[in-house]
Design a protein around this motif. Structure first.
Motif, PDB file in Angstrom:
ATOM      1  N   GLU A  11       0.800  -1.224   0.000  1.00  0.00           N
ATOM      2  CA  GLU A  11       0.000   0.000   0.000  1.00  0.00           C
ATOM      3  C   GLU A  11       0.836   1.279   0.000  1.00  0.00           C
ATOM      4  OE1 GLU A  11      -0.876   0.392   4.805  1.00  0.00           O
ATOM      5  OE2 GLU A  11      -2.366  -0.553   3.501  1.00  0.00           O
ATOM      6  N   ASN A  12       2.098   1.206   0.456  1.00  0.00           N
ATOM      7  CA  ASN A  12       2.949   2.397   0.495  1.00  0.00           C
ATOM      8  C   ASN A  12       3.801   2.588  -0.761  1.00  0.00           C
ATOM      9  OD1 ASN A  12       2.077   3.377   2.996  1.00  0.00           O
ATOM     10  ND2 ASN A  12       3.481   2.044   4.101  1.00  0.00           N
ATOM     11  N   VAL A  13       3.596   1.778  -1.796  1.00  0.00           N
ATOM     12  CA  VAL A  13       4.332   1.992  -3.045  1.00  0.00           C
ATOM     13  C   VAL A  13       3.860   3.321  -3.644  1.00  0.00           C
ATOM     14  CG1 VAL A  13       4.649   1.218  -5.430  1.00  0.00           C
ATOM     15  CG2 VAL A  13       4.749  -0.448  -3.562  1.00  0.00           C
ATOM     16  N   SER A  14       4.813   4.243  -3.809  1.00  0.00           N
ATOM     17  CA  SER A  14       4.488   5.546  -4.409  1.00  0.00           C
ATOM     18  C   SER A  14       5.268   5.792  -5.694  1.00  0.00           C
ATOM     19  CB  SER A  14       4.758   6.681  -3.411  1.00  0.00           C
ATOM     20  OG  SER A  14       6.143   6.758  -3.109  1.00  0.00           O
ATOM     21  N   ALA A  15       6.420   5.154  -5.836  1.00  0.00           N
ATOM     22  CA  ALA A  15       7.256   5.272  -7.039  1.00  0.00           C
ATOM     23  C   ALA A  15       7.477   6.730  -7.417  1.00  0.00           C
ATOM     24  CB  ALA A  15       6.651   4.475  -8.187  1.00  0.00           C
ATOM     25  N   GLU A  16       8.038   7.495  -6.503  1.00  0.00           N
ATOM     26  CA  GLU A  16       8.261   8.917  -6.744  1.00  0.00           C
ATOM     27  C   GLU A  16       9.729   9.292  -6.841  1.00  0.00           C
ATOM     28  OE1 GLU A  16       6.134  10.711  -3.517  1.00  0.00           O
ATOM     29  OE2 GLU A  16       4.191  10.496  -4.517  1.00  0.00           O
ATOM     30  N   HIS A  17      10.641   8.338  -6.624  1.00  0.00           N
ATOM     31  CA  HIS A  17      12.070   8.656  -6.615  1.00  0.00           C
ATOM     32  C   HIS A  17      12.570   8.998  -8.013  1.00  0.00           C
ATOM     33  CE1 HIS A  17      16.306   8.417  -5.461  1.00  0.00           C
ATOM     34  NE2 HIS A  17      15.870   8.537  -4.218  1.00  0.00           N
ATOM     35  N   ALA A  18      13.448   9.991  -8.095  1.00  0.00           N
ATOM     36  CA  ALA A  18      13.898  10.503  -9.395  1.00  0.00           C
ATOM     37  C   ALA A  18      15.143   9.822  -9.946  1.00  0.00           C
ATOM     38  CB  ALA A  18      14.160  12.004  -9.287  1.00  0.00           C
ATOM     39  N   SER A  19      15.863   9.037  -9.129  1.00  0.00           N
ATOM     40  CA  SER A  19      17.112   8.475  -9.646  1.00  0.00           C
ATOM     41  C   SER A  19      17.286   6.975  -9.418  1.00  0.00           C
ATOM     42  CB  SER A  19      18.314   9.225  -9.061  1.00  0.00           C
ATOM     43  OG  SER A  19      18.365   9.072  -7.653  1.00  0.00           O
ATOM     44  N   THR A  20      16.392   6.320  -8.667  1.00  0.00           N
ATOM     45  CA  THR A  20      16.510   4.883  -8.427  1.00  0.00           C
ATOM     46  C   THR A  20      15.148   4.205  -8.439  1.00  0.00           C
ATOM     47  OG1 THR A  20      16.343   5.041  -6.012  1.00  0.00           O
ATOM     48  CG2 THR A  20      18.565   5.163  -6.948  1.00  0.00           C
ATOM     49  N   PHE A  21      15.177   2.876  -8.608  1.00  0.00           N
ATOM     50  CA  PHE A  21      14.015   2.021  -8.358  1.00  0.00           C
ATOM     51  C   PHE A  21      14.538   0.771  -7.687  1.00  0.00           C
ATOM     52  CE2 PHE A  21      15.342   1.016 -12.693  1.00  0.00           C
ATOM     53  CZ  PHE A  21      15.356  -0.362 -12.725  1.00  0.00           C
ATOM     54  N   GLU A  22      13.702   0.139  -6.862  1.00  0.00           N
ATOM     55  CA  GLU A  22      14.185  -0.959  -6.018  1.00  0.00           C
ATOM     56  C   GLU A  22      13.125  -2.032  -5.826  1.00  0.00           C
ATOM     57  OE1 GLU A  22      15.652  -1.512  -1.360  1.00  0.00           O
ATOM     58  OE2 GLU A  22      15.814   0.446  -2.322  1.00  0.00           O
ATOM     59  N   VAL A  23      13.612  -3.265  -5.709  1.00  0.00           N
ATOM     60  CA  VAL A  23      12.809  -4.412  -5.295  1.00  0.00           C
ATOM     61  C   VAL A  23      13.538  -5.011  -4.098  1.00  0.00           C
ATOM     62  CG1 VAL A  23      11.943  -6.680  -5.963  1.00  0.00           C
ATOM     63  CG2 VAL A  23      11.968  -4.818  -7.636  1.00  0.00           C
ATOM     64  N   THR A  24      12.820  -5.255  -3.011  1.00  0.00           N
ATOM     65  CA  THR A  24      13.467  -5.698  -1.777  1.00  0.00           C
ATOM     66  C   THR A  24      12.865  -6.991  -1.225  1.00  0.00           C
ATOM     67  OG1 THR A  24      14.075  -5.026   0.486  1.00  0.00           O
ATOM     68  CG2 THR A  24      11.968  -4.231  -0.345  1.00  0.00           C
ATOM     69  N   THR A  25      13.666  -7.732  -0.500  1.00  0.00           N
ATOM     70  CA  THR A  25      13.191  -8.932   0.181  1.00  0.00           C
ATOM     71  C   THR A  25      12.489  -8.574   1.495  1.00  0.00           C
ATOM     72  OG1 THR A  25      15.286  -9.259   1.353  1.00  0.00           O
ATOM     73  CG2 THR A  25      15.039 -10.370  -0.791  1.00  0.00           C
ATOM     74  N   ASP A  26      12.639  -7.331   1.949  1.00  0.00           N
ATOM     75  CA  ASP A  26      11.947  -6.911   3.167  1.00  0.00           C
ATOM     76  C   ASP A  26      10.449  -7.127   3.003  1.00  0.00           C
ATOM     77  OD1 ASP A  26      14.394  -6.090   4.173  1.00  0.00           O
ATOM     78  OD2 ASP A  26      14.022  -3.947   3.841  1.00  0.00           O
ATOM     79  N   ASP A  27       9.767  -7.411   4.101  1.00  0.00           N
ATOM     80  CA  ASP A  27       8.326  -7.679   4.031  1.00  0.00           C
ATOM     81  C   ASP A  27       7.482  -6.486   4.478  1.00  0.00           C
ATOM     82  OD1 ASP A  27       8.782  -7.719   6.741  1.00  0.00           O
ATOM     83  OD2 ASP A  27       7.969  -9.731   7.070  1.00  0.00           O
ATOM     84  N   TYR A  28       8.086  -5.308   4.503  1.00  0.00           N
ATOM     85  CA  TYR A  28       7.378  -4.098   4.902  1.00  0.00           C
ATOM     86  C   TYR A  28       7.894  -2.934   4.064  1.00  0.00           C
ATOM     87  CZ  TYR A  28      11.758  -3.053   7.214  1.00  0.00           C
ATOM     88  OH  TYR A  28      13.083  -2.817   7.450  1.00  0.00           O
ATOM     89  N   LEU A  29       7.137  -1.846   4.040  1.00  0.00           N
ATOM     90  CA  LEU A  29       7.532  -0.646   3.318  1.00  0.00           C
ATOM     91  C   LEU A  29       6.939   0.554   4.024  1.00  0.00           C
ATOM     92  CD1 LEU A  29       8.716   0.887   0.892  1.00  0.00           C
ATOM     93  CD2 LEU A  29       6.639   0.320  -0.379  1.00  0.00           C
ATOM     94  N   THR A  30       7.794   1.511   4.374  1.00  0.00           N
ATOM     95  CA  THR A  30       7.310   2.750   4.970  1.00  0.00           C
ATOM     96  C   THR A  30       7.099   3.778   3.856  1.00  0.00           C
ATOM     97  OG1 THR A  30       9.484   3.753   5.300  1.00  0.00           O
ATOM     98  CG2 THR A  30       8.677   2.264   7.044  1.00  0.00           C
ATOM     99  N   PRO A  31       6.334   4.816   4.109  1.00  0.00           N
ATOM    100  CA  PRO A  31       6.125   5.849   3.088  1.00  0.00           C
ATOM    101  C   PRO A  31       7.428   6.503   2.607  1.00  0.00           C
ATOM    102  CG  PRO A  31       4.453   6.048   4.785  1.00  0.00           C
ATOM    103  CD  PRO A  31       5.460   5.027   5.276  1.00  0.00           C
ATOM    104  N   ALA A  32       8.474   6.451   3.416  1.00  0.00           N
ATOM    105  CA  ALA A  32       9.752   7.052   3.018  1.00  0.00           C
ATOM    106  C   ALA A  32      10.430   6.286   1.880  1.00  0.00           C
ATOM    107  CB  ALA A  32      10.690   7.122   4.219  1.00  0.00           C
TER     108      ALA A  32
END
Length: 137
Positions: A11-32
């Protein structure tokens, strides 16, 4: 050659970063985490085949990352670099810059998280499963 990662949105996926994109094994995501497209990945760069990694270390290699979910697919291409490590056990990061660390899987990417199709981003924000295909030529 190709490596495949299965992950899911959040639910916190915003895809707003201007220079990177990431996929993580972490099972959580903060708005940051505005570069993170998917979480709970079943693989990380440290799991990739050594032959694939060697091919990516060629600065003339074209590396393509494709994200596919629920009828939406976005493809972004960049290039390899001799300094790519593929040693991180948590995250795979694509970069528009030439910066390389242990998480980096592609440099010189055409766009970062903010460039991803908004319909795909919305689907990821709804928690959809996603397949990430990383190919090298």
């Amino acid at each position: 050659m190709e490596e495949v990662i299965h992950a899911r949105g959040h639910e916190n996926v915003s895809a707003e970063h201007a220079s990177t994109f990431e996929v993580t094994t972490d099972d959580y995501l903060t708005p940051a985490g505005d570069c993170i497209l998917a979480i709970d990945a079943d693989r990380a760069p440290a799991d990739f085949d050594p032959e694939f990694v060697d091919a990516c270390r060629d600065e003339t290699a074209t590396i393509t990352v494709a994200l596919e979910t629920d009828g939406h697919e976005v493809t972004v291409s960049g290039r390899g670099d001799p300094d790519l490590e593929f040693t991180n056990e948590r995250s795979a990061v694509g970069r528009t810059s030439d910066y390389v660390d242990d998480r980096t899987v592609v440099v010189g990417a055409e766009f970062a998280a903010e460039g991803f199709d908004r319909e795909l981003v919305d689907t990821l924000a709804d928690g959809a499963d996603v397949t990430v295909r990383i190919t090298v030529e």
